[in-house]
Write an enzyme that holds these catalytic residues in place. Structure first.
Site, PDB file in Angstrom:
ATOM      1  N   GLU A   7       0.842  -1.193   0.000  1.00 29.22           N
ATOM      2  CA  GLU A   7       0.000   0.000   0.000  1.00 29.22           C
ATOM      3  C   GLU A   7       0.879   1.246   0.000  1.00 29.22           C
ATOM      4  OE1 GLU A   7      -2.845   0.437   3.192  1.00 29.22           O
ATOM      5  OE2 GLU A   7      -3.494   2.381   2.421  1.00 29.22           O
ATOM      6  N   HIS A   9       0.976   5.108  -2.221  1.00 27.75           N
ATOM      7  CA  HIS A   9       0.096   5.876  -3.100  1.00 27.75           C
ATOM      8  C   HIS A   9       0.840   6.927  -3.915  1.00 27.75           C
ATOM      9  CE1 HIS A   9      -3.120   3.779  -1.202  1.00 27.75           C
ATOM     10  NE2 HIS A   9      -2.756   4.198  -0.005  1.00 27.75           N
ATOM     11  N   HIS A 177      -9.617  -0.360  -0.396  1.00 35.37           N
ATOM     12  CA  HIS A 177      -8.996   0.737   0.353  1.00 35.37           C
ATOM     13  C   HIS A 177     -10.058   1.672   0.923  1.00 35.37           C
ATOM     14  CE1 HIS A 177      -6.695   4.500   0.907  1.00 35.37           C
ATOM     15  NE2 HIS A 177      -5.699   3.676   1.145  1.00 35.37           N
ATOM     16  N   ASP A 300       1.160   2.314   3.711  1.00 32.61           N
ATOM     17  CA  ASP A 300       0.332   3.495   3.433  1.00 32.61           C
ATOM     18  C   ASP A 300       1.177   4.742   3.187  1.00 32.61           C
ATOM     19  OD1 ASP A 300      -1.995   4.885   2.936  1.00 32.61           O
ATOM     20  OD2 ASP A 300      -2.609   5.013   5.031  1.00 32.61           O
TER      21      ASP A 300
END
Lengths: 338, 338
Positions: A7, A9, A177, A300
């Site tokens: 994860e 981004h 998500h 994240d």
């Protein structure tokens, strides 16, 4: 053993300009008065995203690699956040293709460090399924990262099942998500309640439970769903979800769509990641209920600091074999290997 | 050391007849065709409550005491389930008083075995607060058992704060009990999703989070809220609820009502019970995050079998001192002692 972060981004300038232009996505606003770029990344957020995070989202090159090196992350599987799902379907479909191409170009420059999850606009499901196939077969992407809600519906809605069917056929996972909940009762207290503190996880778990009850995993037994934050609380209720199995008061025979105990679907079809829940008792609860083979490494980035995740995992009592499974081996069983 | 069960339910014939008459509560129906009493106790339930449970709910005497003896429960703190909250406020207020008097009469016959939580109709808040005071001072009741939602609102709504104020003044706890969620997205798949498997717990935790964000615990720092099922997942996210404290992206200074970290309110104002979550890793997660002093014994009789709860607690690795706290000592600190 490489550390593969499931994860992480990114955004692109075009994606941001689309957000700021409010095209089909009116909840994103620019602070024109302050004459600076200020991206309100999620609905409900009281303040724009700090520019340091914004810069990291935009960086698909050297800055990102330096942060990965500093944290000790070998590979990031990148996904667009918060995605194209909230745009008008036609625009979302067009943007998804552009974003996938932009991500593929970045990956091509650093093929040993970056991988990708596709962006898809699910409200044109056949086009989305085709784009997933293109992203996997032509661009080498590893799956689809999507949102916990699509405004008026969730992934369990049968209109989205062509995408589930294609993911199963292509043998790639779907990363579910969190997005700002579509549930009004979770939004009364703004992003404090609706965001990462509570609403994100609560609605993502709701979406997964709806997927189970819809019969999606009966129809697509090979489908793999990944959820973050050690399963959004699911391990904690892992006995309770089965407690009423076979009791007609709750599960009358023939009146609902699924046949197995709920925990069986979780064991067959669900994996969880380490992102954003750095509480050892929660990790141990997850380890003991779901088992080590269902826990994947994710940080994240850049919303959270990847170092925190690794520090947490290195600090808890685990064998090196278990850590290797989390960092890398479990992902390789999903076709994701560095 | 006595075992004091904080969650045990009852109904009376009058309450059932009110449910069956649909007065102000149209979601309860009688199966007239089958010419038997069939109580659909909660909205969404696909089948009526099994008559064996129905009989136990109605029994406030010998049968109940026999079940308590068989399970090893010394004292039950009784509460009406699912309560008077869904009735028209005037009827609910009238019924609350009657139910409290009926429960008091049953307790008077077995004062060493039975105690009570009050029924209140919160939509007439001042009358409800007065009835709570009467129930505590005149009937000897130990607190208020209420529902996770009141249809169009939750306990955090300031219109209900007169009841919170009175509970704090009287130094009695409020047991926040699951009801069928008011959230449409949790009800698509009927009672399978909305009931004890998922919706009950998810919405009860939502209600508690709303209470925290409303500032209720700033206003009433002495208020004690009890939630079941080992905290409805709260211990699992106990680090995550604080993770964004002080970060303006989520908690901008001056824009929200609470000052402390969320976990501080949980530590000061929330207790959890053992009812209905018999998973050792979840218990240990609760034990390690909230601490032994915040865990209370409760079995959810007769919806669940009290024996299961005691078998679970006796089977996990705990000191006798810890068990005594769960069964009895922690409750005595809330003014509930056998």
């Amino acid at each position: 053993m490489k550390r593969i972060d499931l994860e992480a981004h990114f955004v692109t300038p075009e994606y941001v300009s689309r957000l700021l232009a409010n095209e089909g996505c009116p909840r994103y606003v620019e602070d024109k008065q302050a004459k600076v770029r200020r991206l309100y990344c999620f609905p409900d957020t009281p303040e724009p995203l700090p520019n340091v995070i914004f810069d990291r989202l935009l960086d698909l090159g050297e800055g990102r690699l330096r942060d990965m090196d500093a944290a000790g992350v070998d590979v990031q599987v990148l996904s667009l956040a918060p995605g194209v799902e909230l745009f008008d379907p036609a625009l979302g479909t067009e943007l998804a293709r552009k974003m996938n191409d932009a991500l593929a170009a970045a990956i091509q420059k650093h093929p040993d460090r970056l991988m990708g999850f596709a962006s898809l606009a699910p409200k044109l499901p056949e086009a989305a399924a085709d784009e997933l196939e293109r992203a996997v077969k032509e661009l080498g992407f590893k799956g689809w990262k999507t949102n916990s809600n699509f405004g008026d519906s969730y992934l369990d809605d049968e209109k989205y099942w062509p995408i589930l069917a294609r993911a199963e056929k292509l043998e790639v996972p779907i990363y579910l998500h969190p997005a700002t909940p579509a549930i009004p009762q979770m939004r009364t207290y703004g992003f404090q309640l609706s965001g990462p503190v509570f609403g994100f996880g609560a609605e993502t778990l709701l979406c997964l439970m709806r997927l189970i009850f819809s019969g999606a995993f009966e129809k697509f037994p090979g489908l793999k769903i990944i959820i973050g934050h050690l399963g959004e609380g699911l391990p904690f209720i892992f006995e309770r979800i089965d407690f009423f199995h076979g009791k007609p008061f709750v599960f009358p025979e023939g009146k609902f769509k699924i046949r197995q105990r709920l925990s069986e679907y979780v064991k067959n079809n669900v994996l969880v990641t380490t992102s954003g829940n750095y509480l050892e008792p929660a990790f141990m609860c997850t380890y003991q209920t779901l088992g080590i083979s269902r826990i994947l490494f994710a940080t994240d980035y850049p919303y959270e600091d990847s170092k925190n995740c690794i520090r947490f995992l290195e600090g808890i009592t685990l064998s090196q074999e278990d850590r290797d499974r989390i960092y890398s081996l479990n992902a390789s069983r999903l076709g994701i290997s560095g």
